[in-house]
Scaffold this active site. Structure first.
Site, short mmCIF file in Angstrom:
data_model
loop_
_atom_site.label_atom_id
_atom_site.label_comp_id
_atom_site.label_asym_id
_atom_site.label_seq_id
_atom_site.Cartn_x
_atom_site.Cartn_y
_atom_site.Cartn_z
N ASP A 1 -2.60 -17.77 0.14
CA ASP A 1 -3.58 -18.30 -0.57
C ASP A 1 -4.32 -19.54 0.09
O ASP A 1 -5.55 -19.68 0.10
CB ASP A 1 -3.19 -18.81 -2.03
CG ASP A 1 -1.75 -19.66 -1.87
OD1 ASP A 1 -1.36 -19.90 -0.63
OD2 ASP A 1 -1.78 -20.29 -3.07
N TYR B 1 0.79 -1.13 -0.23
CA TYR B 1 0.00 0.02 -0.02
C TYR B 1 0.91 1.30 -0.02
O TYR B 1 0.51 2.24 -0.53
CB TYR B 1 -0.85 0.01 1.35
CG TYR B 1 -2.18 -0.85 0.93
CD1 TYR B 1 -2.33 -2.08 0.93
CD2 TYR B 1 -3.52 0.08 1.13
CE1 TYR B 1 -3.19 -2.74 0.53
CE2 TYR B 1 -4.68 -0.56 0.87
CZ TYR B 1 -4.70 -2.12 0.61
OH TYR B 1 -5.82 -2.60 0.50
N LYS C 1 3.46 -15.26 1.76
CA LYS C 1 3.73 -16.03 0.57
C LYS C 1 5.39 -16.19 0.48
O LYS C 1 5.90 -15.52 -0.27
CB LYS C 1 3.23 -15.51 -0.81
CG LYS C 1 1.72 -15.64 -0.83
CD LYS C 1 1.28 -17.00 -1.46
CE LYS C 1 1.78 -17.15 -2.84
NZ LYS C 1 1.37 -18.43 -3.11
N ASP D 1 -6.37 -7.31 3.78
CA ASP D 1 -7.40 -6.71 2.98
C ASP D 1 -8.32 -7.82 2.45
O ASP D 1 -9.50 -7.80 2.61
CB ASP D 1 -6.91 -5.73 2.00
CG ASP D 1 -8.00 -4.92 1.18
OD1 ASP D 1 -8.98 -4.48 2.02
OD2 ASP D 1 -8.04 -4.94 0.08
N ASP E 1 -12.20 -9.62 4.10
CA ASP E 1 -13.41 -9.68 3.13
C ASP E 1 -14.02 -10.84 3.09
O ASP E 1 -15.22 -11.21 3.42
CB ASP E 1 -13.17 -9.00 1.80
CG ASP E 1 -13.55 -7.49 1.60
OD1 ASP E 1 -13.59 -6.75 2.58
OD2 ASP E 1 -14.01 -7.12 0.53
C1 IPM Z 1 -10.53 -1.65 3.78
C2 IPM Z 1 -10.69 -0.82 2.43
C3 IPM Z 1 -9.40 -0.01 2.01
C4 IPM Z 1 -8.32 -1.13 1.99
C5 IPM Z 1 -9.71 0.67 0.81
C6 IPM Z 1 -11.06 1.73 1.00
C7 IPM Z 1 -8.62 1.78 0.75
O1 IPM Z 1 -11.01 -1.99 1.44
O2 IPM Z 1 -10.43 -0.88 4.70
O3 IPM Z 1 -10.67 -2.94 3.71
O4 IPM Z 1 -7.91 -1.48 0.95
O5 IPM Z 1 -7.51 -0.85 2.84
MG MG Z 2 -11.01 -3.95 2.16
#
Ligand code: IPM
Ligand code: MG
Length: 369
Positions: free
Chosen positions: A226, A142, A193, A250, A254
């Protein structure tokens, strides 16, 4: 009564709608004498870009630096698809994380019993799930330099992002994970990884050393990132604390969010190092979900992740662990009563909107206060 100064940054899309529900929860706690919550609200993301041409203004950064905690909604949306890269809405969030040095991102994924049906996985796979993803938040790909697109002599373009980690960055995030495991089920899974990335080799080495030297009683295992994604959907209950870099964290968070039924359920806390003099940490709390432009402005969004994020602020920044427990219990009460927003409702079932869900949580909270 202790007084707290909170900076609210609702942002874009559904951010303002879910943040409005947090204010009600804070008011209810204030009225019950648990604290005085002074709130200040400011712009971030696309909303800030529209107002000042920047995704977060310097004056907002000043407020964030002095707040007891920052509550953040969501940023981004198609409206800002064409703004210059350095001013895109997400840049506001990344600057907050970087300038407040919020290196540790805690993303708990808990499956409320009442919601086991809302997950796309079978009930037995996710019922009782309680895992904590610890994501490194101020390093990795990032922020690594160089980060650029250059035009080559032959007219082609070449884009570069840089994945980079130092020993210190890995040590401190590993300690956060081990410390959490100590008060949970005593197990850390470290993901990287190392089979293809040099930074993965260092990550694994450093986490292994910190575990052996400082946390001999905590069980440590290593999963390739992975494979960890695969195991998360196969049998997530094998995990307690998962520690990972910024990018893998990240993605894995999710995946973990969806196990719990909906992205609308997952809160998060981003913490800095404790201040040497005061012991206080800089902090920002945000739902894992994004700005959901498809449903923004319609009053449909689920406010639970945002309210849960406020709960985490009570616990990790304001020293109000009992109030945090009450907020979590109020959310569980409402879910157990059968109330659902659209994202967690069974097909064809009635769903309520953001305000109704927020009001019900406040009512359940009042009963417990
Ligand atoms: C998260 C989001 C952010 C990230 C974006 C909005 C920059 O996806 O907080 O998970 O990638 O960290
Ligand atoms: Mg995210």
């Amino acid at each position: 009564m202790a007084s707290f100064n909170l900076l609210l940054l609702p942002g874009d899309g559904i951010g303002p709608e879910v943040m409005a529900e947090v204010k009600k929860v804070a008011d209810a706690l204030g009225k019950a004498g648990l604290g005085t919550f002074e709130t200040e609200t400011d712009l971030v993301g696309g909303a800030a870009y529209d107002a000042h041409g920047k995704a977060v203004a310097d004056s907002t950064m000043q407020l964030a630096l002095s707040a007891d905690a920052v509550l953040f909604g969501a940023v981004g949306g198609p409206k800002w698809a064409k703004v210059p890269y350095e001013h895109r809405p997400e840049a506001g969030l990344l600057r907050l994380r970087k300038d407040l040095a919020l290196f540790a991102n805690l993303r708990p994924a808990v499956c409320y019993p009442a919601l086991a049906e809302a997950s796309s996985l079978k009930r037995e796979v996710i019922e009782g799930l309680d895992i904590m993803i610890v994501r490194e938040l101020t390093g990795g790909v990032y922020f690594g330099e160089p980060k650029e697109v250059v035009t080559l002599e032959n007219g082609q373009k070449r884009a570069v992002d840089t994945q980079v980690y130092t020993t210190h960055e890995i040590e401190r995030i590993a300690r956060v994970a081990f410390d959490l495991a100590k008060v949970r089920r005593g197990k850390v899974t470290s993901t990287e990884k190392h089979n293809v990335m040099r930074s993965g080799v260092l990550w694994k080495e450093v986490v292994t050393r910190i575990g052996a030297e400082e946390y001999p009683d905590i069980e440590l295992e290593h999963h390739l990132a992975d494979a960890c994604g695969m195991q998360l959907v196969r049998w997530p209950k094998q995990y307690d604390v998962i520690v990972c870099d910024n990018l893998f964290g990240d993605m894995l968070s999710d995946v973990a969010a969806m196990l719990t039924g909906s992205l609308g359920m997952l809160p998060s806390a981003s913490l800095g190092a404790p201040d040497a003099a005061t012991g206080k940490r800089k902090s920002l709390y945000e739902p894992v979900h994004g700005s959901a432009p498809d449903i923004a402005g319609q009053g449909l969004a689920n406010p639970i992740a945002m309210i849960g994020s406020f709960g985490m602020a009570l616990r990790y920044s304001l020293g109000l662990g009992e109030a945090a427990d009450l907020v979590d219990a109020a959310i569980a009460d409402v879910l157990a009563s059968g109330l659902r927003t659209r994202d967690i409702a069974a097909k064809g079932a009635n769903a309520v909107g953001t305000v109704e869900m927020g009001d019900a949580i406040v009512a359940a909270l009042r009963k417990r206060l």
